[in-house]
Design a protein around this motif. Structure first.
Motif, mmCIF file in Angstrom:
data_model
loop_
_atom_site.group_PDB
_atom_site.id
_atom_site.type_symbol
_atom_site.label_atom_id
_atom_site.label_comp_id
_atom_site.label_asym_id
_atom_site.label_seq_id
_atom_site.Cartn_x
_atom_site.Cartn_y
_atom_site.Cartn_z
ATOM 1 N N PHE B 23 0.835 -1.203 0.000
ATOM 2 C CA PHE B 23 0.000 0.000 0.000
ATOM 3 C C PHE B 23 0.871 1.255 0.000
ATOM 4 N N PHE B 24 1.983 1.199 0.718
ATOM 5 C CA PHE B 24 2.888 2.350 0.737
ATOM 6 C C PHE B 24 3.398 2.621 -0.675
ATOM 7 N N GLY B 25 3.686 1.541 -1.397
ATOM 8 C CA GLY B 25 4.128 1.698 -2.782
ATOM 9 C C GLY B 25 3.050 2.333 -3.643
ATOM 10 N N LEU B 33 2.731 10.699 -9.262
ATOM 11 C CA LEU B 33 1.838 11.214 -10.313
ATOM 12 C C LEU B 33 1.396 12.642 -9.978
ATOM 13 N N ILE B 34 1.050 12.861 -8.706
ATOM 14 C CA ILE B 34 0.638 14.207 -8.282
ATOM 15 C C ILE B 34 1.751 15.205 -8.577
ATOM 16 N N ARG B 35 2.977 14.810 -8.212
ATOM 17 C CA ARG B 35 4.097 15.741 -8.392
ATOM 18 C C ARG B 35 4.411 15.969 -9.864
ATOM 19 N N ILE B 36 4.239 14.938 -10.705
ATOM 20 C CA ILE B 36 4.484 15.157 -12.131
ATOM 21 C C ILE B 36 3.475 16.177 -12.669
ATOM 22 N N VAL B 368 1.214 24.101 4.940
ATOM 23 C CA VAL B 368 0.698 22.989 5.740
ATOM 24 C C VAL B 368 1.153 21.650 5.164
ATOM 25 N N VAL B 369 1.132 21.570 3.837
ATOM 26 C CA VAL B 369 1.600 20.332 3.204
ATOM 27 C C VAL B 369 3.050 20.074 3.629
ATOM 28 N N ALA B 370 3.852 21.131 3.616
ATOM 29 C CA ALA B 370 5.244 20.989 4.035
ATOM 30 C C ALA B 370 5.315 20.551 5.495
ATOM 31 N N LEU B 418 14.513 18.360 -0.426
ATOM 32 C CA LEU B 418 14.271 19.073 -1.685
ATOM 33 C C LEU B 418 12.766 19.196 -1.932
ATOM 34 N N THR B 419 12.065 18.092 -1.726
ATOM 35 C CA THR B 419 10.632 18.094 -2.030
ATOM 36 C C THR B 419 9.885 19.060 -1.138
ATOM 37 N N PHE B 420 10.119 18.958 0.145
ATOM 38 C CA PHE B 420 9.200 19.607 1.060
ATOM 39 C C PHE B 420 9.689 20.933 1.630
ATOM 40 N N PHE B 421 10.997 21.189 1.639
ATOM 41 C CA PHE B 421 11.420 22.458 2.220
ATOM 42 C C PHE B 421 10.864 23.633 1.423
ATOM 43 N N LEU B 457 13.738 11.765 -6.416
ATOM 44 C CA LEU B 457 14.907 11.272 -5.698
ATOM 45 C C LEU B 457 14.479 10.391 -4.517
ATOM 46 N N MET B 458 13.407 10.781 -3.839
ATOM 47 C CA MET B 458 12.891 9.923 -2.767
ATOM 48 C C MET B 458 12.480 8.577 -3.327
ATOM 49 N N GLY B 459 11.893 8.615 -4.508
ATOM 50 C CA GLY B 459 11.504 7.373 -5.163
ATOM 51 C C GLY B 459 12.722 6.489 -5.394
HETATM 52 C C1 HEM Z 1 7.086 10.119 -1.750
HETATM 53 C C2 HEM Z 1 6.764 10.887 -0.806
HETATM 54 C C3 HEM Z 1 5.585 11.821 -0.864
HETATM 55 C C4 HEM Z 1 5.311 12.812 -1.742
HETATM 56 C C5 HEM Z 1 6.169 13.269 -2.920
HETATM 57 C C6 HEM Z 1 4.077 13.368 -1.364
HETATM 58 C C7 HEM Z 1 3.447 14.402 -2.019
HETATM 59 C C8 HEM Z 1 2.207 14.886 -1.709
HETATM 60 C C9 HEM Z 1 1.509 15.861 -2.443
HETATM 61 C C10 HEM Z 1 2.014 16.573 -3.674
HETATM 62 C C11 HEM Z 1 0.316 16.047 -1.849
HETATM 63 C C12 HEM Z 1 -0.813 16.937 -2.327
HETATM 64 C C13 HEM Z 1 -0.837 18.205 -1.658
HETATM 65 C C14 HEM Z 1 -2.128 18.865 -1.885
HETATM 66 O O1 HEM Z 1 -2.260 19.600 -2.873
HETATM 67 O O2 HEM Z 1 -3.009 18.689 -1.045
HETATM 68 C C15 HEM Z 1 0.274 15.216 -0.717
HETATM 69 C C16 HEM Z 1 -0.770 15.152 0.163
HETATM 70 C C17 HEM Z 1 -0.789 14.351 1.283
HETATM 71 N N1 HEM Z 1 0.176 13.466 1.683
HETATM 72 FE FE1 HEM Z 1 1.907 13.108 0.731
HETATM 73 N N2 HEM Z 1 3.624 12.723 -0.269
HETATM 74 C C18 HEM Z 1 4.518 11.769 0.063
HETATM 75 C C19 HEM Z 1 4.450 10.892 1.113
HETATM 76 C C20 HEM Z 1 3.446 10.876 2.053
HETATM 77 C C21 HEM Z 1 3.387 10.008 3.172
HETATM 78 C C22 HEM Z 1 4.415 8.958 3.504
HETATM 79 C C23 HEM Z 1 2.252 10.330 3.838
HETATM 80 C C24 HEM Z 1 1.659 9.757 5.109
HETATM 81 C C25 HEM Z 1 2.048 8.736 5.730
HETATM 82 C C26 HEM Z 1 1.617 11.380 3.144
HETATM 83 C C27 HEM Z 1 0.442 11.949 3.545
HETATM 84 C C28 HEM Z 1 -0.234 12.892 2.823
HETATM 85 C C29 HEM Z 1 -1.506 13.426 3.194
HETATM 86 C C30 HEM Z 1 -2.324 13.064 4.421
HETATM 87 C C31 HEM Z 1 -1.859 14.339 2.218
HETATM 88 C C32 HEM Z 1 -3.113 15.190 2.136
HETATM 89 C C33 HEM Z 1 -4.040 14.642 1.129
HETATM 90 C C34 HEM Z 1 -5.173 15.586 0.930
HETATM 91 O O3 HEM Z 1 -4.930 16.779 0.763
HETATM 92 O O4 HEM Z 1 -6.317 15.119 0.937
HETATM 93 N N3 HEM Z 1 2.362 11.697 2.067
HETATM 94 N N4 HEM Z 1 1.441 14.500 -0.647
#
Ligand code: HEM
Ligand SMILES: [Cu+2]
Lengths: 349, 612
Positions: B23-25, B33-36, B368-370, B418-421, B457-459
């Motif tokens: 599921f994590f995968g 896909l979101i980031r692309i 907040v995402v960060a 890089l991604t989140f800062f 890069l995390m991938g």
């Molecule tokens: C490969 C690593 C990850 C990337 C690149 C990534 C990227 C993103 C992005 C781009 C969003 C959408 C932001 C938005 O516009 O709302 C998002 C949302 C979210 N991510 Fe991640 N994420 C990663 C890993 C994780 C992990 C490991 C978790 C939790 C265990 C997580 C939890 C969430 C949650 C809860 C949201 C909010 C979804 C929503 O807005 O409904 N993410 N992530």
């Protein structure tokens, strides 16, 4: 005592420096970091204070980490057992009390600002009362004291307090003009929100919807146009002018009335509407909130072109919006272009 | 078959790890896909609807199906060993918990292929999540899938509470319990109090959607803000359900690789309890902009800030554990070392968010995402990596490659920052979250590009980790009992992987860090607290699996109970609740069997124990 005072001064200096650095970030009409009004400034002040405190904390944590990693790395051949320390009451009290003090430093101005932001201007005779209604995916602004309703462009007199009453016709949205003020949700009836802000400087500011509201949530933008008092009066007057300007060509006018005015309104007809009011749309900052009517910029185009883009396929501009495609309403390409031309020319003077 | 019927906590741990990993995968692919899509303004790689489905499923999957099971995997693998027990208190329930989690997760992900994934955000705010605005079955998959998966979590939590309360080895008082066991204990308590809230919420939302109830519908006398309260009364503690186990892992890894006992053990315990307690009092800090009024906002602001204090205690205690020690940078400890500054950065932005008037600006933006990714990925996921590398030899009997481990660490953590800062700045510059694209010329373009590159890069880091597992699995079982040489707790006193019964003789615990204490006294192992005797083992059974299949079928049946089908038979079966009834019959039938069949388990005799 002297020490705390000095630390406080250093904190202030850092805050100032930080303010300067951050203020370089982003566009003046859009960035939280370049506040253009008292409400945004009050948030920004708290942000600077908290960032300063937090950077101090981070520096301490980073330096201790770096120090222990380097200083206490196991050397090759090192085998003796380090002393097993149980803890240290003094140290532990120290790092309980210091964060507590930092929290208090932040909490006091926070609470003050919370109550200040709660100031309700709904009874203020000097304030302009505006009813904001969120729709998937457009904004409606009703000036209750003047009987004027418009959409997408919120026109306000510079420097005056604007008292908002926020609600939504469908799902939750959130009303946000980053450089003027923090956001506030638009809830359905029963939990209607009130807040206020003002824009001391004339200018156009970008507003956004900040609550996921469907496919085109990201496109649910609007503009706040802060103008001089006189210009605002003029605008109100021309909005109130009762006659409704219709297309000159009677056939087109008939089409427009029967197909468009079932949802939209122009001038005083029909009295109420479920779609954006189109009065004076030719003078707006944008079409549909996102197609910028500014042909001097790369990301803008002339009003007429934007109107054509929209009218030829509203779905491709804002996916999921509820406007039917004019073609499906039986309008020909020429008629659509004609209506676009008419709307582009429908300006307020 | 063995895997479907097992009730052994060590095997269930591996099942959790596999399922969670998959599921994590999936969640990771969704993130990529979101980031692309966000790599440049006005991108058309994805359409708006698909994007909203992806963010909803990414958030939901990661939180409920990605990291929770990995946490449960570590707990299952380690807790009984750490407290000197032969299994968890209720092995049957343990298996049931896993299977309900798995089938709930499968149900949720079926939405991708059965007519539309949920699209209202992982928080599913009403009215967007009502049938009027989310007309596909997506949100039904969300409510029912999470309901079933949540059942598994609740069962697991209760099981660990019972296990830790009743099954500690003689001499292990609560204040001699390893920190990871403490973290598990407190986490389970939070689960016990928080999950019922979301359960109620999900049931109400299901009723609104399928039975046309009006709990959250203004027109029918309901209130949509009520959903936000219910969701966050669960949702905020949920964050602590995630992070406390990571704290526990870090508190194990750092002492081991510093060769020192945990600094300030009792204040760590106290801080953990305090965090859990405060975690229940701050839910409305997710709702500052909902319009609760200044009094509520002030109270929730201040109570939120208070959490910084126990958290700070923990950070400094970890740092002072290393102080004066002999720090060794093995892969687990690298992750632990990376955890401290990264998690602290997530913590400080949390305090910034707690200031309500500032949050009016931060809320629902990329800031907040960060923030929450710094906490969840920079905190929890780094913690899980530390724990996985640390306990891998105990779970699987093989050491992971240190060289690949270090590569995993560096690519992952650099990619992460890089991604989140940069997203902090995106938010402050006016970019809302959950937008499927953005207009050009807002100065968002470069930072978004950087962010996407970081995600890739995390991938890469993840792929290296998988490669490490794959390569290692082909090597012989070679891990020593105490492979890191400085193990302090009971799990390091038995073979890697442990035998089915864990401890031949239950050990006698004489202090905190029981094994270390014996080693320092010059002993090779633990002193047993009992003579060698027959060991009672529970029987394997397929009933937990069947019960979960039944619930799964019932869920699907209920969800489609009002649909029109092309075929009459299908309509007949679903519209008359026959499918639902069939599913429930399987579940209750299995329960009945469970109570009727008198199964006393079996014994491993002393001769057999000595024979090995
Ligand atoms: C490969 C690593 C990850 C990337 C690149 C990534 C990227 C993103 C992005 C781009 C969003 C959408 C932001 C938005 O516009 O709302 C998002 C949302 C979210 N991510 Fe991640 N994420 C990663 C890993 C994780 C992990 C490991 C978790 C939790 C265990 C997580 C939890 C969430 C949650 C809860 C949201 C909010 C979804 C929503 O807005 O409904 N993410 N992530
Ligand atoms: Cu929106």
């Amino acid at each position: 005592m002297m020490k705390t005072w000095q630390a406080g001064r250093r904190l202030l200096l850092m805050t100032a420096a930080l303010g300067l650095i951050l203020a370089g970030c982003g566009r003046e009409d859009l960035s939280v970091l370049r506040p253009q009004g008292p409400a945004a400034e009050s948030s920004f002040a708290l942000m600077k204070l908290s960032i300063t405190i937090m950077i101090v904390v981070l520096l301490i944590v980073f330096s201790i980490s770096a120090y222990v990693w380097i200083r206490f790395r196991r050397k090759p051949g090192q085998q003796e057992i380090p002393k097993q320390v149980e803890g240290s009451f003094k140290l532990e009290v120290l790092w309980t009390v210091i964060p507590l003090i930092l929290v208090i430093i932040l909490a006091v101005p926070t609470v003050k600002a919370v109550f200040a932001a709660g100031n309700d201007h709904s009874d203020d005779k000097d304030a302009i009362q505006v009813k904001v209604t969120g729709h998937q995916y457009w904004w409606e602004f009703e000036y209750t004291d003047y009987g004027v309703t418009t959409a997408q462009d919120l026109v306000i007199p510079a420097g005056k307090d604007i008292a908002f009453e926020l609600s939504t016709k469908d799902v939750l949205h959130s009303f946000w003009v980053p450089s003027l003020s923090g956001k506030m949700d638009t809830n359905p009836d029963g939990t209607v929100n009130r807040f206020s802000f003002s824009a001391p400087n004339e200018g156009v500011y970008r507003g956004k919807c900040a609550e996921l509201c469907g496919p085109s949530h990201g496109f649910m933008e609007f503009k706040v146009k802060s103008v001089s008092e006189a210009a605002f009066e003029d605008w109100l007057a021309s909005m109130k002018a009762p006659e409704s300007v219709l297309p000159e060509d009677p056939v087109l006018a008939e089409k427009f009335k029967s197909q468009c005015l079932t949802c939209h309104a122009v001038g005083s007809m029909p009295a109420s509407s479920v779609a954006p009011n189109l009065t004076g749309i030719g003078s707006r900052e944008s079409v549909a909130g996102i197609l910028l009517n500014d042909d001097t910029r790369v990301d803008g185009a002339p009003v007429e072109e934007n109107l054509k883009t929209w009218l030829h396929d509203p779905q491709s501009v804002k996916p999921g919006n509820t406007m039917p495609n004019p073609k499906d309403l039986g309008l020909t390409d020429e008629e659509i272009d004609g209506i676009a031309e008419y709307l582009a020319g429908y300006t307020l003077d | 078959m063995d895997w479907i019927t097992t009730v052994d906590h060590k095997k269930i741990a591996i099942l959790y790890l596999w399922a969670g990993g998959i599921f994590f995968g999936i969640g990771g692919l969704e993130a990529i896909l979101i980031r692309i899509q966000l790599i440049k303004p006005m991108n058309t790689f994805l359409d708006a609807q698909t994007f909203n489905e992806l963010i909803t499923m990414h958030g939901t999957t990661m939180i409920f199906l990605g990291v929770m099971p990995v946490i449960f995997a570590l707990m299952n693998a380690v807790i009984p060993l750490q407290i000197g027990a032969r299994d968890v208190a209720f092995p049957f329930l343990n298996a049931l918990g896993f299977w309900t989690f798995l089938f709930g997760g499968i149900l949720l992900n079926l939405s991708w292929v059965m007519g539309g994934a949920p699209d209202a955000g992982w928080t599913a705010y009403t009215p967007l999540s009502s049938t009027s605005y989310s007309a596909t079955h997506g949100v039904d998959f969300y409510t029912i899938g999470l309901q079933i998966a949540g059942l598994g979590t609740l069962i697991g939590g209760i099981n660990f509470l019972a296990t830790i309360i009743t099954m500690r080895a003689p001499g292990m008082s609560f204040m001699r319990m390893p920190m990871f066991a403490w973290a598990t204990f407190i986490t389970s308590a939070i689960i016990l109090f928080a999950f019922p809230a979301i359960t109620v919420g999900l049931v109400l939302l299901t009723f609104d959607r399928i039975l046309e109830a009006k709990f959250f519908d203004v027109a029918g006398g309901g209130n949509p803000v009520l959903w936000q309260h219910i969701f966050w009364i669960f949702g905020h503690p949920e964050v602590y359900i995630l992070i406390l186990p990571a704290f526990g892992v870090i508190s194990e890894v750092i002492p081991t690789f510093s060769r020192k006992r945990l600094f300030g053990y009792s204040s760590m315990v106290f801080a953990t309890i305090l965090i859990a307690f405060l975690g229940f009092m701050v839910w409305a800090h997710h709702m500052f902009t909902t319009g609760l009024g200044p009094v509520a906002n002030a109270l929730f602001s201040v109570s939120t800030m208070l959490i910084a204090i126990p958290t700070g205690i923990k950070i400094f205690n970890w740092l002072f554990t290393m102080w004066g020690g002999q720090v060794r940078f093995t892969t687990p400890n690298l992750f632990a070392a990376g955890f401290i500054p990264t998690f602290t950065m997530g913590g400080v932005t949390g305090v910034m968010l707690a200031s309500a008037p500032a949050d009016f600006q931060f809320h629902d933006t990329y800031f907040v995402v960060a923030h929450f990714h710094y906490v969840i990925v920079g905190g929890l996921v780094l913690g899980l990596f530390a724990g996985l590398h640390y306990w891998w030899p105990k779970m699987f009997g093989r050491m992971l490659s240190e060289r690949l481990g270090k590569w995993t660490f560096w690519t992952f953590i650099i990619g992460f920052h890089l991604t989140f800062f940069v997203q902090h700045f995106l938010g402050l510059m006016g970019m809302q979250r959950r937008v499927f694209t953005y207009l050009p010329n807002q100065q968002f373009d470069t930072l978004n590009l950087v962010s996407t590159v970081g995600a890739m890069l995390m991938g890469v880091g993840m792929i290296i980790f998988l490669a490490n597992i794959f390569l290692t699995s082909r090597r012989p079982l070679d891990a020593a009992d105490d492979p890191w040489e400085d193990g302090r707790t009971l799990e390091w006193t038995i073979p890697s992987p442990p035998p089915e019964y864990n401890f031949k003789q239950t050990p006698l615990v004489r202090g905190l860090d029981a094994f270390w204490k014996e080693k320092m006294a010059g002993h090779k192992g633990m002193t047993p607290s009992e003579p060698v005797g027959p060991i009672h083992m529970p029987s394997a059974t397929i009933l937990p699996f069947l019960m979960s299949v039944g619930i799964f079928i019932a869920g699907l049946g209920f969800m489609f109970s009002r649909d029109e089908f092309g075929s009459d038979i299908m309509s007949f079966l679903f519209n008359n609740y026959i499918v639902t009834a069939l599913g429930l019959l399987i579940t209750f039938g299995s329960m009945l069997l469970r109570s009727l069949i008198d199964d006393h388990g079996w014994h491993i005799e002393p001769e057999e124990l000595e024979g090995r």
